[in-house]
Design a protein around this motif. Structure first.
Motif, PDB file in Angstrom:
ATOM      1  N   PHE A 122       0.888  -1.275   0.046  1.00 12.03           N
ATOM      2  CA  PHE A 122      -0.037  -0.004  -0.039  1.00 12.03           C
ATOM      3  C   PHE A 122       0.825   1.307   0.062  1.00 12.03           C
ATOM      4  CE2 PHE A 122      -2.760   3.034   2.129  1.00 12.03           C
ATOM      5  CZ  PHE A 122      -3.919   3.034   1.325  1.00 12.03           C
ATOM      6  N   GLN A 172       2.130   4.205  -2.820  1.00 10.35           N
ATOM      7  CA  GLN A 172       1.699   5.581  -3.132  1.00 10.35           C
ATOM      8  C   GLN A 172       2.652   6.642  -2.485  1.00 10.35           C
ATOM      9  OE1 GLN A 172      -1.786   6.653  -0.556  1.00 10.35           O
ATOM     10  NE2 GLN A 172      -1.291   4.709   0.303  1.00 10.35           N
ATOM     11  N   ASN A 186       0.296  -7.008  -1.340  1.00  2.79           N
ATOM     12  CA  ASN A 186      -1.055  -6.895  -1.295  1.00  2.79           C
ATOM     13  C   ASN A 186      -1.415  -6.113  -2.653  1.00  2.79           C
ATOM     14  OD1 ASN A 186      -1.429  -3.974  -0.987  1.00  2.79           O
ATOM     15  ND2 ASN A 186      -0.785  -4.257   1.157  1.00  2.79           N
ATOM     16  N   TRP A 234      -3.824  -3.785  -2.743  1.00  5.24           N
ATOM     17  CA  TRP A 234      -4.079  -2.457  -2.743  1.00  5.24           C
ATOM     18  C   TRP A 234      -2.783  -1.679  -3.449  1.00  5.24           C
ATOM     19  CZ3 TRP A 234      -8.950  -1.933  -2.070  1.00  5.24           C
ATOM     20  CH2 TRP A 234      -9.352  -2.832  -1.199  1.00  5.24           C
ATOM     21  N   ASP A 286      -3.670   0.127  -7.059  1.00  2.00           N
ATOM     22  CA  ASP A 286      -4.374   1.296  -7.215  1.00  2.00           C
ATOM     23  C   ASP A 286      -3.259   2.153  -7.540  1.00  2.00           C
ATOM     24  OD1 ASP A 286      -6.715  -0.026  -6.492  1.00  2.00           O
ATOM     25  OD2 ASP A 286      -6.701   0.762  -4.466  1.00  2.00           O
ATOM     26  N   TYR A 287      -1.894   2.015  -7.012  1.00  2.00           N
ATOM     27  CA  TYR A 287      -0.828   3.051  -7.255  1.00  2.00           C
ATOM     28  C   TYR A 287      -0.019   2.910  -8.465  1.00  2.00           C
ATOM     29  CZ  TYR A 287      -3.007   4.541  -3.032  1.00  2.00           C
ATOM     30  OH  TYR A 287      -4.091   4.769  -2.078  1.00  2.00           O
ATOM     31  N   TYR A 298      -4.401 -11.568  -8.264  1.00  2.00           N
ATOM     32  CA  TYR A 298      -5.491 -10.950  -7.844  1.00  2.00           C
ATOM     33  C   TYR A 298      -6.601 -11.165  -8.927  1.00  2.00           C
ATOM     34  CZ  TYR A 298      -2.050  -9.304  -4.510  1.00  2.00           C
ATOM     35  OH  TYR A 298      -1.012  -9.202  -3.935  1.00  2.00           O
TER      36      TYR A 298
END
Length: 130
Positions: free
Chosen positions: A31, A34, A54, A56, A59-60, A79
């Motif tokens: 995460f 970002q 992970n 998440w 997203d970045y 994923y």
């Protein structure tokens, strides 16, 4: 960074550009990708380490790297992230993605040769890649 990957967000820009610092952080929590410098967000090795940690992190991941074969297949394998449209024209990548799905469905028995003989359109349709 090992104890608190989120400390990356508090570091100055020089530290956020240090690949070792960022790699340590994203291995602790994907995460925190970002908070990496723009240049390191474009680094395939850093992005893959974050994705392995992970979902998440995805997203970045910059759009430019989402279209990278290695990054796209890793996100797909781990994923189930859809392959970018521009990669659906590449037989090798579509066959690899179909192999991943086939091994989940039927086990490793699906022959790569059989998949390679299929057209891209048939692979995309049969394995629901688009």
């Amino acid at each position: 960074m090992k104890l608190d990957p989120f400390a990356l967000r508090c570091l100055n820009e020089d530290a956020r550009q240090d690949k070792q610092v960022v790699m340590t952080a994203v291995k602790g929590s994907g995460f925190v990708l970002q908070y990496a410098s723009a240049a390191l967000k474009e680094d395939v090795e850093v992005v893959k380490a974050a994705l392995k940690q992970n979902i998440w992190a995805y997203d970045y991941v910059p759009e430019t790297l989402r279209g990278d074969k290695e990054v796209a297949l890793l996100a797909f394998r781990l994923y189930g992230k859809r392959l970018p449209k521009k990669l659906l024209n590449h037989k090798e990548i579509v066959v690899e993605a179909a192999e991943i799905i086939a091994s989940r469905r039927e086990g490793p028995s699906e022959s790569r040769k059989k998949l390679q003989r299929m057209s891209i359109a048939n692979l995309i349709a049969e394995y629901q890649l688009a």
